[in-house]
Design an enzyme around this catalytic site. Structure first.
Site, PDB file in Angstrom:
ATOM      1  N   LYS A  22      54.227  43.512  74.082  1.00 16.53           N
ATOM      2  CA  LYS A  22      52.925  42.994  73.649  1.00 16.53           C
ATOM      3  C   LYS A  22      52.489  41.849  74.555  1.00 16.53           C
ATOM      4  O   LYS A  22      53.320  41.019  74.975  1.00 16.53           O
ATOM      5  CB  LYS A  22      53.028  42.528  72.191  1.00 16.53           C
ATOM      6  N   SER A  53      47.527  43.032  65.381  1.00 16.98           N
ATOM      7  CA  SER A  53      47.139  42.777  66.760  1.00 16.98           C
ATOM      8  C   SER A  53      48.032  43.459  67.799  1.00 16.98           C
ATOM      9  O   SER A  53      47.871  43.236  68.999  1.00 16.98           O
ATOM     10  CB  SER A  53      47.161  41.250  67.009  1.00 16.98           C
ATOM     11  N   SER A  78      50.946  42.265  61.926  1.00 18.80           N
ATOM     12  CA  SER A  78      50.568  42.821  63.225  1.00 18.80           C
ATOM     13  C   SER A  78      51.540  43.831  63.804  1.00 18.80           C
ATOM     14  O   SER A  78      51.205  44.501  64.782  1.00 18.80           O
ATOM     15  CB  SER A  78      50.358  41.689  64.238  1.00 18.80           C
TER      16      SER A  78
END
Length: 442
Positions: free
Chosen positions: A77, A152, A176
């Site tokens: 990420k 996210s 997330s």
């Protein structure tokens, strides 16, 4: 060369000489070339992948793998720091900075031999439940590119579900990992606070709520990656569990298709020999919900103070949030912390249950460019309406595990199990009983 294998399969093939890490890397790079233009899952791609894969191939040929993930392509990420690639966090200023070191959890994967294939797109500062930003654009869901993969960690799940990477490393500050995993048919683990080491990364904007965990195609890979991240082997806990099943949070709306698969999941757990009691969550979440937005604003205000060039190039809405954060008093912050501490005491012991079952999200995926669904089951919903099932788990510091629960109207639906403090092994054990080996790409 297929890209449908999980990491456990690939490692077994490498050890038997039945598969070549270089060819596996080539297959995933080919998939990126084919699918990323439509999905926009990657915000950066490593240019050393093939060299690293050939080195892994040679180590396996000598019988000297560097670790339990040697040669496995993974995606990180874009709010996690890895050497040689930006940790852009969706921000134009950070996109131009190239770190020369890995933060602690990334370094653990690298020591185990994982090949970092690239970075997964994220909304700026990872504080929203979709995946899009002005720097890299919007990420689509592999099952329907017009829809969001959630956020996210949307770039990571889109890459793994589409076959661009075997697994991913992400963060979960309010759901997330769990919500995006649910939207793409994947497995995700949000460890409890302190379970997975942090350090050497970007500033935190959600207090200590955010933890690092793996996103995988299978339950067994979830355990494999968590072992690498913690340095501790998974200890199986096979026993009949007493589970509280919570289909709704107070009067918040939930999509009918999700509710139907929740009932199916309750039946699955009972058929596995667990005692499942349906009921409401024994918590009053109003005090937490009242301060949640302020916590993010305070965190962004601190980021603006500690690194002004980053906030100077941020989207206007985040600059405004940071400005609001500067106006919050220390007394208000202390009150927010007091409410968080009270919540953590209230969940201690998990009310006598071994685990709590909830959906990962209250709504199915919505249009990719929109930050949140405005209507859920015919009811007007706010920015966190889809996320009502997840944020309290982060504030409480508990571990949570997302798993595939089926398909509704052609799209994956996820459920989550929450355990008491230290219950990661319990979650990983029950995950293996829920996995039907369906680690297929979209």
């Amino acid at each position: 060369m297929t890209v449908e294998y999980d990491a456990t399969d690939l490692i077994a093939q490498f050890s038997r000489g039945e598969s070549d890490p270089a060819k596996v890397a080539e297959a995933h790079l080919d998939c990126i070339a084919q699918r990323n233009p439509d999905l926009n899952a990657l915000s950066a791609r490593s240019d050393t992948v093939l060299d690293e894969a050939r080195a892994a191939r040679d180590r396996w040929a000598r019988g000297e793998p560097t670790g339990p993930l040697d040669g496995v392509p993974v995606i990180i990420k874009d709010n996690l720091v890895s050497a040689g690639l930006p940790a852009a966090w969706g921000n134009a200023e950070l996109a131009g900075r190239i770190p020369d070191q890995d933060e602690v959890p990334v370094a653990a994967l690298r020591r185990a031999g994982a090949i970092i294939i690239g970075k997964g797109n994220t909304p700026e500062f990872a504080v929203e439940g979709y995946t899009g930003n002005a720097t890299f654009g919007t990420t689509g869901n592999p099952f329907d590119a017009a829809l969001t993969p959630g956020g996210s960690s949307g770039g990571v799940v889109a890459a793994v579900a589409a076959g661009m990477a075997v697994a991913g490393l992400a963060t979960d500050g309010g759901g997330s990992i769990r919500r995006p995993a649910g939207y793409t048919g994947l497995w995700g683990l949000k460890p409890g606070i302190g379970k997975t080491r942090r350090g050497g990364g970007l500033p935190q904007v959600l207090l200590d709520f955010e933890t690092v965990g793996p996103i995988t195609r299978s339950a067994r890979d979830l355990a494999l990656f968590q072992t690498v991240l913690t340095g501790k082997s998974h200890q199986a806990e096979h026993r009949s569990l007493h589970i509280l099943a919570v289909p709704r949070i107070e009067d918040a709306p939930c999509d009918p298709g999700i509710r139907a698969l929740f009932s199916t999941t309750v039946d699955r757990l009972r058929n596995l020999g667990h005692s499942v009691t349906e009921g409401s969550l024994p918590l009053d979440l109003a005090p937490l919900n009242e301060v949640w937005a302020q916590i993010a604003e305070i965190g962004l205000a601190h980021l603006a103070w500690s690194d002004p060039p980053v906030m100077a190039r941020a989207a206007t809405k985040y600059q405004q949030m940071a400005e609001c954060g500067t106006k919050v008093s220390a007394v208000t912050l202390y009150e927010a912390l007091t409410r968080v501490f009270a919540l953590r005491e209230a969940v201690r012991g998990l009310w006598g249950y071994d685990a709590v079952l909830l959906p990962t999200a209250a709504a199915p995926p919505w249009p990719a460019s929109e930050a949140f669904p405005k209507i859920i089951d015919g009811v007007t919903a706010g920015p966190r309406g889809h996320a009502v099932y997840t944020g309290w788990v982060n504030a409480a510091g508990l571990p949570g595990m997302a798993f595939p629960a089926g398909v509704s109207e052609g799209l994956p639906v996820g459920m989550q199990l929450i355990a008491d403090h230290g219950g990661e092994d319990l979650l990983l054990t029950i995950a293996t009983t829920l996995d039907n080996g369906r680690y297929k790409t979209a």
